[in-house]
Design an enzyme around this catalytic site. Sequence first.
Site, short mmCIF file in Angstrom:
data_model
loop_
_atom_site.label_atom_id
_atom_site.label_comp_id
_atom_site.label_asym_id
_atom_site.label_seq_id
_atom_site.Cartn_x
_atom_site.Cartn_y
_atom_site.Cartn_z
N SER A 1 0.21 60.72 -74.95
CA SER A 1 0.61 59.38 -74.62
C SER A 1 1.06 58.47 -75.95
O SER A 1 2.08 59.05 -76.63
CB SER A 1 -0.68 58.74 -73.81
OG SER A 1 -0.40 57.65 -73.38
N ASP B 1 4.33 60.54 -63.68
CA ASP B 1 3.40 59.91 -64.66
C ASP B 1 3.57 58.55 -64.47
O ASP B 1 4.69 57.96 -64.85
CB ASP B 1 3.77 60.40 -65.98
CG ASP B 1 2.80 60.05 -66.98
OD1 ASP B 1 2.18 58.89 -67.02
OD2 ASP B 1 2.56 60.90 -67.98
N HIS C 1 -1.14 61.14 -65.54
CA HIS C 1 -0.67 61.09 -66.78
C HIS C 1 -1.16 62.17 -67.90
O HIS C 1 -2.10 62.72 -67.94
CB HIS C 1 -1.51 59.72 -67.38
CG HIS C 1 -1.10 59.23 -68.44
ND1 HIS C 1 0.27 59.17 -69.20
CD2 HIS C 1 -2.03 58.78 -69.90
CE1 HIS C 1 0.35 58.86 -70.48
NE2 HIS C 1 -0.96 58.63 -70.85
#
Length: 513
Positions: free
Chosen positions: A228, A455, A483
């Site tokens: 991320s 995602d 995610h």
Amino acid sequence: MIRPARRKPAAAVACLLVTVLLLAACAAPPKVQTTLGAGVSPEAPVAGADGAPAGFESWYSQALEWVDCGGGFQCTTASAPLSWHDAAAGSIELALKKAPASGQKVGSLLINPGGPGGSGISLVESGSFGQALRNSFDIVGFDPRGVGQSSPVTCFADEDKDEFLSKDYPYTDEGLAERAQSIREWGAACAQNTGALLGNVDTQSAARDMDMLRAALGDDKLNYLGYSYGTQLGYTYAGLFPDRVGRLVLDGALDPNLTSDQVAAEQAVGFENALRAYVQDCQAGADCPLGGDVETGLKQIRAMVEDAADNPIPTSGDRDVTQKLAFYGVAVTMYDEASWGVLTQALEEVFYEGAGDTLLYLADVYNERNSDGTFRSNSEEAFRAVNCADGRAEDDPEKMKALAAEIEAAAPTLGKSFGYSGIECTDWPFPPAEQEFDITAAGADPIVVIGTTNDPATPYKWAQALASTLESGVLVTYQGEGHTAYGRSNNCISRAVEDYLVHGTVPQDGLTC
């Protein structure tokens, strides 16, 4: 926008939801940083022959003293310069924790779970890494500057923070002005309680810390696994130090070419798409509380969240679910499809019983709030501080209003919560950093970029864009929900990641799992 979220491993439902916290990626308080412009600043520190910037050699050559800290882990504290542009400005501390290699050691593997504001120490404690990585690497988690056990960003007391994270502001001129004032007060508290560190928590400074840690760990090149927001930290490192890139895996990628406003708009659509997949899945079952077709189900969720602004949802305790908390409660379950059942339970309570207990629980998971009103981390403080240190969104009122309308039209269910990003750094006490790196990372060894097709927090096209932007980018695709991919998807992804990190086997560009 919301933070792309720091990546944590899933376990039982309660733990599984704790996966979600951070980075970087969707809502009321915007949660992802602005990418800075192109070009390299001539004022960037010049590296010496030993790899250390001139004047910073003592930090690079420091000896890390590891001690056993339970559970088979070892811990230490490293010293880092407060400012990577002024060696005389003083030092801060970085907390590290490692799981020593259980077999023949290849080197160190630095990890970051995202956020910004995610704790690498918590991630290494999770043990959510394949046996091949645990055998071959000292897996080293660190809390970046401003985060957790490292020298932290500190702002409000818990009681005031609780109000900050739950209070709704009308989408009127007066409401937006009140929201901006709350940000001013937050920033002033951060400056008063954090001091000069608040102006030095930008991602570039954290990436420079990573190079210092690489040297202190005794590695010639950096091996790194970032999720991320951790992908931004990774590509920033690669742009600053392309010749020191070892084996980098960037999972749940951010697009370095986007502005904050573009990030918010595309995240809103990402969460809309994930919610659509959830509603389809829910309605395919026997006991879904969402009636009618998918569009009707999405409208029911939107109505519930928006109605909470005027009619907060009661719980069995002394707290009600505001619109902001209702948004968090829904959004947090989009990070991993294994938590969709908990959202269904929450919706059943709201629609059938008029109660918001599970929805409030979900919001508290997102915000890392304990039942007694304390917080498990300073992730919100660090999130906002790093984002505001990295850049700014559009803050002209009329332009913000137009952007907010576009976002809501593209993502009608939750899009309203992604607008007005420019308010979130109102009168921030320190200016944003100037970019000092090449986003193409020209000359770097292969960098593996992973994207998940649905995602919500870091949309798939961001991974495509990052892999294309990096001169040596290699794209790996996971076809699925949620995610990030490594550690929560399938053996194809695991093999690709582990074969590359352990053996240096570069996956085929375009590999789809």
